[in-house]
Design an enzyme around this catalytic site. Structure first.
Site, PDB file in Angstrom:
ATOM      1  CD  GLU A   1      -2.878  -1.238   2.416  1.00  0.00           C
ATOM      2  OE1 GLU A   1      -2.427  -0.433   3.411  1.00  0.00           O
ATOM      3  OE2 GLU A   1      -3.867  -1.805   1.911  1.00  0.00           O
TER       4      GLU A   1
ATOM      5  CD  GLU B   1      -7.483  -1.231  10.546  1.00  0.00           C
ATOM      6  OE1 GLU B   1      -6.923  -0.708   9.675  1.00  0.00           O
ATOM      7  OE2 GLU B   1      -8.889  -0.713  10.997  1.00  0.00           O
TER       8      GLU B   1
ATOM      9  CE1 TYR C   1      -0.638  -8.259   1.289  1.00  0.00           C
ATOM     10  CE2 TYR C   1       0.910  -9.985   2.733  1.00  0.00           C
ATOM     11  CZ  TYR C   1       0.834  -9.273   1.816  1.00  0.00           C
ATOM     12  OH  TYR C   1       2.169  -9.777   0.800  1.00  0.00           O
ATOM     13  CB  VAL C   2      -4.396 -13.114   0.040  1.00  0.00           C
ATOM     14  CG1 VAL C   2      -3.277 -14.664  -0.791  1.00  0.00           C
ATOM     15  CG2 VAL C   2      -5.314 -13.487   0.277  1.00  0.00           C
TER      16      VAL C   2
ATOM     17  N   GLY D   1      -8.722 -15.447  -0.459  1.00  0.00           N
ATOM     18  CA  GLY D   1      -8.774 -13.948  -0.114  1.00  0.00           C
ATOM     19  C   GLY D   1     -10.966 -14.122   0.330  1.00  0.00           C
TER      20      GLY D   1
ATOM     21  CG  ASN E   1      -5.980  -2.324  -3.977  1.00  0.00           C
ATOM     22  OD1 ASN E   1      -5.120  -3.103  -5.299  1.00  0.00           O
ATOM     23  ND2 ASN E   1      -5.952  -3.432  -3.260  1.00  0.00           N
TER      24      ASN E   1
ATOM     25  CE1 TYR F   1     -11.795  -7.424  -0.898  1.00  0.00           C
ATOM     26  CE2 TYR F   1     -11.332  -5.075  -1.363  1.00  0.00           C
ATOM     27  CZ  TYR F   1     -11.502  -6.443  -0.067  1.00  0.00           C
ATOM     28  OH  TYR F   1     -10.228  -6.187   0.148  1.00  0.00           O
TER      29      TYR F   1
END
Length: 157
Positions: free
Chosen positions: A24, A82, A85-86, A96, A123, A130
């Site tokens: 990130e 929060e 992560y994979v 995920g 991202n 998602y």
């Protein structure tokens, strides 16, 4: 396989937190250490929870770290994710989705009515992932944050 994190997972979770921060573009913002994470997850009054995604050989390939939020409008708790992560080597393997499925299952079992998280606007791979699961952005809301000097200034008024 998805399982609840145990205390011995803390070093691996922390390593993945740092990997996520690097991805990130914010590694310099990580101030926590393993002890902070251990206390939050397994201390006297845990405030956060985690699940681990294990690969074929039992190694940690991903994690989800979450805590409870509360909706005054619905009158029930929800989960705020929060971090999800994979590791790059395991992406595309369903980890995920399995982590999110486990959190959704937790919501359903406990009567929670929301599973929420934030995603960086740039991202696109995560956003596409998602949205493919049915998640939708809450475009009418903007996230605000107080940290560092601004937080201290307001908190010492």
């Amino acid at each position: 396989m998805i399982r609840r994190a145990v205390e011995s997972d803390v070093p691996e979770i922390f390593a993945m937190v740092r990997e996520l921060a690097e991805y990130e573009r914010a590694l310099e913002e990580v101030r926590a250490d393993e002890e902070h994470l251990r206390e939050a997850l397994f201390g006297q009054n845990p405030a956060a929870f985690a699940h681990i995604a294990e690969g074929e050989a039992g190694e940690a390939v991903g994690f989800a770290l979450w805590f409870l939020n509360f909706s005054t409008w619905r009158g029930v708790h929800g989960i705020y994710l929060e971090d999800l992560y994979v590791r790059p080597s395991a992406r595309g393997g369903g980890y995920g989705k399995a982590l999110l499925t486990e959190l959704a299952r937790t919501c359903v079992e406990r009567g929670y009515e929301r599973l929420e998280w934030s995603v960086l606007k740039w991202n696109r791979p995560s956003i596409d992932f998602y949205e493919a699961l049915g998640a939708r952005p809450q475009e009418e809301w903007d996230v605000y944050r107080l940290t560092d000097d601004a937080l201290k200034q307001l908190g010492t008024v």
